[in-house]
Write an enzyme that holds these catalytic residues in place. Structure first.
Site, PDB file in Angstrom:
ATOM      1  N   ASP A   8       0.837  -1.195   0.217  1.00  0.00           N
ATOM      2  CA  ASP A   8       0.174   0.102  -0.187  1.00  0.00           C
ATOM      3  C   ASP A   8       0.852   1.215  -0.155  1.00  0.00           C
ATOM      4  OD1 ASP A   8      -2.238   1.614   0.508  1.00  0.00           O
ATOM      5  OD2 ASP A   8      -1.717   1.816   2.701  1.00  0.00           O
ATOM      6  N   LEU A   9       0.500   2.476  -0.238  1.00  0.00           N
ATOM      7  CA  LEU A   9       1.358   3.729  -0.427  1.00  0.00           C
ATOM      8  C   LEU A   9       0.976   4.425   0.783  1.00  0.00           C
ATOM      9  CD1 LEU A   9       3.005   5.515  -2.042  1.00  0.00           C
ATOM     10  CD2 LEU A   9       1.001   6.292  -3.329  1.00  0.00           C
ATOM     11  N   ASP A  10      -0.406   4.994   1.009  1.00  0.00           N
ATOM     12  CA  ASP A  10      -0.484   5.888   2.029  1.00  0.00           C
ATOM     13  C   ASP A  10      -0.224   5.491   3.262  1.00  0.00           C
ATOM     14  OD1 ASP A  10      -0.985   8.126   0.030  1.00  0.00           O
ATOM     15  OD2 ASP A  10      -3.075   7.494  -0.341  1.00  0.00           O
ATOM     16  N   THR A  16       0.586  10.620   3.828  1.00  0.00           N
ATOM     17  CA  THR A  16      -0.385  11.798   3.414  1.00  0.00           C
ATOM     18  C   THR A  16      -1.574  11.767   4.002  1.00  0.00           C
ATOM     19  OG1 THR A  16      -1.307   9.741   1.961  1.00  0.00           O
ATOM     20  CG2 THR A  16       0.433  11.193   1.065  1.00  0.00           C
ATOM     21  N   LEU A  43     -11.401   7.024   7.302  1.00  0.00           N
ATOM     22  CA  LEU A  43     -11.118   7.016   5.719  1.00  0.00           C
ATOM     23  C   LEU A  43      -9.892   6.446   5.201  1.00  0.00           C
ATOM     24  CD1 LEU A  43     -12.720  10.729   5.406  1.00  0.00           C
ATOM     25  CD2 LEU A  43     -13.712   8.429   5.423  1.00  0.00           C
ATOM     26  N   LYS A  44      -8.964   6.093   6.154  1.00  0.00           N
ATOM     27  CA  LYS A  44      -7.860   5.427   5.383  1.00  0.00           C
ATOM     28  C   LYS A  44      -7.858   4.194   4.577  1.00  0.00           C
ATOM     29  CE  LYS A  44      -4.284   7.110   8.964  1.00  0.00           C
ATOM     30  NZ  LYS A  44      -3.801   7.092  10.205  1.00  0.00           N
ATOM     31  N   VAL A  46     -10.020   4.398   2.295  1.00  0.00           N
ATOM     32  CA  VAL A  46     -11.295   4.246   1.412  1.00  0.00           C
ATOM     33  C   VAL A  46     -11.156   5.407   0.268  1.00  0.00           C
ATOM     34  CG1 VAL A  46     -13.381   5.214   1.954  1.00  0.00           C
ATOM     35  CG2 VAL A  46     -12.165   4.009   3.644  1.00  0.00           C
ATOM     36  N   ASP A  47     -11.643   4.739  -0.876  1.00  0.00           N
ATOM     37  CA  ASP A  47     -11.455   5.729  -2.044  1.00  0.00           C
ATOM     38  C   ASP A  47     -12.323   6.802  -2.038  1.00  0.00           C
ATOM     39  OD1 ASP A  47     -14.146   5.402  -2.694  1.00  0.00           O
ATOM     40  OD2 ASP A  47     -13.793   3.737  -4.102  1.00  0.00           O
ATOM     41  N   SER A  51     -15.020   8.330   0.575  1.00  0.00           N
ATOM     42  CA  SER A  51     -14.559   9.171   1.840  1.00  0.00           C
ATOM     43  C   SER A  51     -15.514  10.319   1.631  1.00  0.00           C
ATOM     44  CB  SER A  51     -13.185   9.731   1.459  1.00  0.00           C
ATOM     45  OG  SER A  51     -12.272   8.707   1.363  1.00  0.00           O
ATOM     46  N   SER A 113      -2.346   0.482  -4.331  1.00  0.00           N
ATOM     47  CA  SER A 113      -3.106   1.709  -3.618  1.00  0.00           C
ATOM     48  C   SER A 113      -4.384   2.262  -4.132  1.00  0.00           C
ATOM     49  CB  SER A 113      -2.244   2.995  -4.157  1.00  0.00           C
ATOM     50  OG  SER A 113      -2.670   4.281  -3.480  1.00  0.00           O
ATOM     51  N   ALA A 114      -5.319   2.645  -3.095  1.00  0.00           N
ATOM     52  CA  ALA A 114      -6.744   2.875  -3.362  1.00  0.00           C
ATOM     53  C   ALA A 114      -6.619   4.542  -4.054  1.00  0.00           C
ATOM     54  CB  ALA A 114      -7.496   3.066  -1.940  1.00  0.00           C
ATOM     55  N   LYS A 116      -5.922   7.553  -6.618  1.00  0.00           N
ATOM     56  CA  LYS A 116      -6.054   8.082  -7.863  1.00  0.00           C
ATOM     57  C   LYS A 116      -4.456   8.935  -8.124  1.00  0.00           C
ATOM     58  CE  LYS A 116     -10.385   7.345  -9.653  1.00  0.00           C
ATOM     59  NZ  LYS A 116     -11.910   8.056  -9.987  1.00  0.00           N
ATOM     60  N   LYS A 144     -10.961  -1.086  -2.052  1.00  0.00           N
ATOM     61  CA  LYS A 144     -10.474  -1.993  -0.861  1.00  0.00           C
ATOM     62  C   LYS A 144     -11.848  -1.612   0.073  1.00  0.00           C
ATOM     63  CE  LYS A 144      -5.873  -0.804  -1.208  1.00  0.00           C
ATOM     64  NZ  LYS A 144      -4.214  -0.163  -0.489  1.00  0.00           N
ATOM     65  N   GLU A 168       0.103  -3.162   4.682  1.00  0.00           N
ATOM     66  CA  GLU A 168      -0.993  -2.263   4.700  1.00  0.00           C
ATOM     67  C   GLU A 168      -1.113  -1.561   6.074  1.00  0.00           C
ATOM     68  OE1 GLU A 168      -3.523  -0.749   3.664  1.00  0.00           O
ATOM     69  OE2 GLU A 168      -4.050  -1.310   1.709  1.00  0.00           O
ATOM     70  N   ASP A 169      -1.619  -0.218   6.211  1.00  0.00           N
ATOM     71  CA  ASP A 169      -1.784   0.348   7.222  1.00  0.00           C
ATOM     72  C   ASP A 169      -3.056   0.382   7.548  1.00  0.00           C
ATOM     73  OD1 ASP A 169      -2.299   2.229   5.279  1.00  0.00           O
ATOM     74  OD2 ASP A 169      -2.327   3.798   6.839  1.00  0.00           O
TER      75      ASP A 169
HETATM   76  C1  BG6 Z   1      -5.795   6.105   0.061  1.00  0.00           C
HETATM   77  C2  BG6 Z   1      -5.980   6.968   1.238  1.00  0.00           C
HETATM   78  O1  BG6 Z   1      -4.795   5.457   0.024  1.00  0.00           O
HETATM   79  O2  BG6 Z   1      -6.458   6.869  -1.194  1.00  0.00           O
HETATM   80  C3  BG6 Z   1      -7.386   7.446   1.647  1.00  0.00           C
HETATM   81  O3  BG6 Z   1      -5.855   6.139   2.805  1.00  0.00           O
HETATM   82  C4  BG6 Z   1      -7.892   8.209   0.252  1.00  0.00           C
HETATM   83  O4  BG6 Z   1      -7.555   7.974   2.635  1.00  0.00           O
HETATM   84  C5  BG6 Z   1      -7.592   7.452  -0.917  1.00  0.00           C
HETATM   85  O5  BG6 Z   1      -9.302   8.728   0.276  1.00  0.00           O
HETATM   86  C6  BG6 Z   1      -8.024   8.000  -2.306  1.00  0.00           C
HETATM   87  O6  BG6 Z   1      -7.022   8.988  -2.752  1.00  0.00           O
HETATM   88  P1  BG6 Z   1      -7.364   9.736  -3.825  1.00  0.00           P
HETATM   89  O7  BG6 Z   1      -5.744  10.419  -3.927  1.00  0.00           O
HETATM   90  O8  BG6 Z   1      -7.561   8.965  -5.050  1.00  0.00           O
HETATM   91  O9  BG6 Z   1      -8.227  10.841  -3.478  1.00  0.00           O
HETATM   92 MG    MG Z   2      -2.812   3.103   3.660  1.00  0.00          MG
END
Ligand code: BG6
Ligand code: MG
Length: 218
Positions: A8-10, A16, A43-44, A46-47, A51, A113-114, A116, A144, A168-169
């Site tokens: 996972d990234l964030d 972030t 919201l971690k 969650v897309d 969110s 990663s979730a 974009k 996810k 994953e976190d």
């Molecule tokens: C996830 C984060 O990696 O990406 C979420 O943990 C975030 O908090 C989701 O809502 C979507 O991110 P983005 O950049 O597509 O708005």
């Molecule tokens: Mg994460």
């Protein structure tokens, strides 16, 4: 045997979450909707639209699909302006070293990663080339906790799920890894991530030999 690592990234490679918090807070404030750090925690993983819906559900106002898209775009513009301040040094301690170590030992490496904005973040950190395959929210139909994100990464690497370790976190991401039938490593709080096979407080604390031992019985 474990051949592949899917990150996972964030929250695993960089933080972030604070930028997401600031950008969602600004939007919620404008709409007069309360938004706390505890809300942000949920919201971690969650897309973006999921969110936004979580936040709008706390309001009595009604929003059309067009309104929602405009609000999501507004949040994203603010979020991206914060991402533009990111530097290679904003990578979590130990993450770059772990990626280098895995590369040197010929493991396959993917991102799941979730977000974009995943490629944008990787570019800011200058680690895009560290990944053999990148899956972000634009590549999947179901985000996810559905397993699709991690399964798509394994397919991209051309490996079986059982050969993979997912890292994953977030609870939603961990469910995605488990649903995909992969080995699971949590980064963060062991109480929140109790379904993970191994949990470390940070990526720097990850013990590679311990993780590789997960594959000895499979
Ligand atoms: C996830 C984060 O990696 O990406 C979420 O943990 C975030 O908090 C989701 O809502 C979507 O991110 P983005 O950049 O597509 O708005
Ligand atoms: Mg994460």
């Amino acid at each position: 045997m474990i051949t592949s690592f899917i990150f996972d990234l964030d929250g695993v490679i960089t933080d972030t979450a604070e930028f997401h918090f600031k950008a969602w807070s600004a939007l919620a404030n404008k709409l007069d909707i309360p938004f706390s750090r505890d809300d942000n925690e949920q919201l971690k993983g969650v897309d973006r639209m999921g969110s936004l819906q979580f936040i709008l559900d706390k309001s009595d106002q009604s929003f059309s699909e067009t309104d929602k898209q405009a609000l999501a775009d507004e949040k994203n513009t603010l979020y991206q302006s914060m991402l533009d301040t990111m530097q290679p040094s904003d990578i979590f301690p130990g993450a770059r070293e772990l990626l280098e170590q895995l590369r040197a030992r010929d493991f396959n490496i993917a991102l799941a990663s979730a977000s974009k904005n995943a490629r944008r973040v990787l570019d800011c950190l200058q680690i895009t080339d560290a990944f053999d395959y990148i899956v972000d929210a634009a590549n999947v139909r179901y985000g996810k906790p559905d397993p699709e994100t991690f399964l798509t990464a394994a397919q991209g690497l051309k490996v079986a799920p059982l050969e993979c370790v997912g890292i994953e976190d977030a609870q939603a991401g961990l469910e995605s890894i488990i649903g995909a039938g992969m080995h699971s490593v949590g980064i963060g709080d062991a109480k929140t991530l109790k379904r993970a096979e191994l949990v470390y407080p940070s990526i720097a604390a990850l013990n590679l030999n311990e993780v590789l031992a997960l594959g000895q019985s499979s």
